[in-house]
Scaffold this active site. Structure first.
Site, PDB file in Angstrom:
ATOM      1  N   ARG A  25       0.851  -1.199   0.000  1.00  0.00           N
ATOM      2  CA  ARG A  25       0.000   0.000   0.000  1.00  0.00           C
ATOM      3  C   ARG A  25       0.884   1.245   0.000  1.00  0.00           C
ATOM      4  O   ARG A  25       2.113   1.157   0.083  1.00  0.00           O
ATOM      5  CB  ARG A  25      -0.910   0.007   1.225  1.00  0.00           C
ATOM      6  CG  ARG A  25      -0.160   0.044   2.550  1.00  0.00           C
ATOM      7  CD  ARG A  25      -1.094   0.074   3.745  1.00  0.00           C
ATOM      8  NE  ARG A  25      -1.840  -1.172   3.876  1.00  0.00           N
ATOM      9  CZ  ARG A  25      -1.430  -2.208   4.621  1.00  0.00           C
ATOM     10  NH1 ARG A  25      -0.285  -2.140   5.300  1.00  0.00           N
ATOM     11  NH2 ARG A  25      -2.146  -3.303   4.704  1.00  0.00           N
ATOM     12  N   ILE A  70       3.123   4.559  -0.391  1.00  0.00           N
ATOM     13  CA  ILE A  70       4.235   4.974  -1.235  1.00  0.00           C
ATOM     14  C   ILE A  70       4.897   3.770  -1.901  1.00  0.00           C
ATOM     15  O   ILE A  70       5.248   3.821  -3.082  1.00  0.00           O
ATOM     16  CB  ILE A  70       5.256   5.780  -0.408  1.00  0.00           C
ATOM     17  CG1 ILE A  70       4.652   7.140  -0.022  1.00  0.00           C
ATOM     18  CG2 ILE A  70       6.558   5.980  -1.181  1.00  0.00           C
ATOM     19  CD1 ILE A  70       5.503   7.941   0.947  1.00  0.00           C
ATOM     20  N   ASP A 128       8.394 -10.464   6.910  1.00  0.00           N
ATOM     21  CA  ASP A 128       8.636  -9.530   8.008  1.00  0.00           C
ATOM     22  C   ASP A 128      10.115  -9.202   7.956  1.00  0.00           C
ATOM     23  O   ASP A 128      10.965 -10.057   8.225  1.00  0.00           O
ATOM     24  CB  ASP A 128       8.266 -10.187   9.337  1.00  0.00           C
ATOM     25  CG  ASP A 128       8.425  -9.241  10.527  1.00  0.00           C
ATOM     26  OD1 ASP A 128       9.151  -8.232  10.405  1.00  0.00           O
ATOM     27  OD2 ASP A 128       7.834  -9.533  11.592  1.00  0.00           O
ATOM     28  N   TYR A 169      11.480   7.711  17.439  1.00  0.00           N
ATOM     29  CA  TYR A 169      11.216   7.645  15.996  1.00  0.00           C
ATOM     30  C   TYR A 169      12.364   8.260  15.208  1.00  0.00           C
ATOM     31  O   TYR A 169      12.817   7.706  14.195  1.00  0.00           O
ATOM     32  CB  TYR A 169       9.907   8.342  15.661  1.00  0.00           C
ATOM     33  CG  TYR A 169       9.636   8.410  14.175  1.00  0.00           C
ATOM     34  CD1 TYR A 169       9.428   7.254  13.431  1.00  0.00           C
ATOM     35  CD2 TYR A 169       9.596   9.634  13.498  1.00  0.00           C
ATOM     36  CE1 TYR A 169       9.190   7.302  12.063  1.00  0.00           C
ATOM     37  CE2 TYR A 169       9.351   9.700  12.143  1.00  0.00           C
ATOM     38  CZ  TYR A 169       9.151   8.531  11.422  1.00  0.00           C
ATOM     39  OH  TYR A 169       8.919   8.599  10.065  1.00  0.00           O
ATOM     40  N   LYS A 179      14.483   6.382  12.392  1.00  0.00           N
ATOM     41  CA  LYS A 179      14.445   6.855  10.999  1.00  0.00           C
ATOM     42  C   LYS A 179      15.840   7.272  10.541  1.00  0.00           C
ATOM     43  O   LYS A 179      16.239   6.999   9.403  1.00  0.00           O
ATOM     44  CB  LYS A 179      13.458   8.014  10.871  1.00  0.00           C
ATOM     45  CG  LYS A 179      12.915   8.187   9.465  1.00  0.00           C
ATOM     46  CD  LYS A 179      12.075   7.002   9.042  1.00  0.00           C
ATOM     47  CE  LYS A 179      11.803   7.048   7.541  1.00  0.00           C
ATOM     48  NZ  LYS A 179      11.057   5.879   7.067  1.00  0.00           N
TER      49      LYS A 179
END
Length: 270
Positions: free
Chosen positions: A15, A17, A69, A163, A167
């Site tokens: 799904r 991007i 995964d 986060y 990232k």
């Protein structure tokens, strides 16, 4: 240049991007490996590896749906082996899969911390490591990771340290792999949107002005521009979708807007 006949291994491509990048490649006639966890429909997040594969084939590409995964080494290596068996090799890896949790330190359960670091930083490194032996044999190999430019300004850490760390792990993997494998002819770059992109996952985050977003197609078009560039001419870069497309001659960006004319929201880290 075209991606016709190229094989792309895209993580998290069921799904959003990732799927948009897959469909853009499919329109060229590419082979696309849909590597994601979603094998059955989820009422909160539409799209599975099977529905994505069907869309890729309808768009003109060849598809292989693999439940994977990316935190699990055995699953990643099995998915890569299946891709090579089906298509004969891998030309491009798109590290798109990512987990997000935009909360402060006291509101971040360790299971969320572990999930983000497992998917974002570890998953990017693992998928790159598994694909690189095949990329090194390809004629125009690319690794493209959906990760932001590195910036140690504390303002990017304070609201969501966990986060940002996870990232930026993807960004640091880009930096290091580009230095190691760029001289060997593998282009390694990061791509990040200038504005917030409207995806199904975004609907689950409260307070976002969805009309101030762009569609995933702008990221897909930017990814296509990067992936069709000769590998030795573009590596080690932190690309921004709009900036790259403007450099390639694109002038109409309203077509990417969810609501043309509406004020756009800058994405995180920019």
């Amino acid at each position: 240049m075209s991606l016709n006949g190229k094989t792309l291994f895209i993580t998290g491509a069921s799904r959003g991007i990732g799927l948009a990048i897959a469909l853009r490649a499919a329109r060229d006639g590419a082979n696309v490996v849909i590597a994601a966890k979603s094998s059955v429909p989820n009422p909160k997040l539409p799209g599975t590896i099977h529905s994505a594969a069907a869309e890729v084939e309808a768009a003109g590409g060849q598809a292989l749906a693999v439940q994977c995964d990316i935190r699990e080494e055995d699953e990643v290596r099995a998915a890569v082996a299946a891709a090579v068996e089906r298509f004969g090799g891998i030309d491009i890896l798109v590290n798109n899969a990512s987990a997000i949790w935009l909360r402060g330190a006291l509101d971040t359960p360790m299971k969320r911390y572990d999930l983000m670091h497992g998917v974002n930083a570890r998953g990017t490194f693992l998928c790159s490591q598994a694909c690189l032996p095949h990329l090194l044999k390809a004629s125009n190999p690319h690794i493209l990771t959906l990760a932001p430019p590195l910036n140690l300004d504390p303002k990017w850490f304070a609201p969501h340290t966990a986060y940002t760390m996870a990232k930026y792990g993807m960004s640091m993997a880009t930096l290091g792999l580009a230095a190691e494998f760029g001289p060997q002819g593998v282009a390694v770059n990061a791509l990040w949107p200038r504005t917030v992109i409207r995806t199904d996952a975004l609907n689950m985050i409260p307070g976002v002005d969805l009309e101030g977003c762009r569609t995933p197609e702008i990221v897909a078009d930017a990814a296509h521009a990067a992936l069709t560039t000769p590998a030795r001419e573009l590596s080690g870069q932190f690309l921004i979708d709009e900036t790259l497309l403007r450099a390639r001659g694109v002038t109409d960006f309203e077509r990417y807007a969810v609501k043309p004319g509406h004020a756009l929201m800058d994405d995180l880290f920019l």
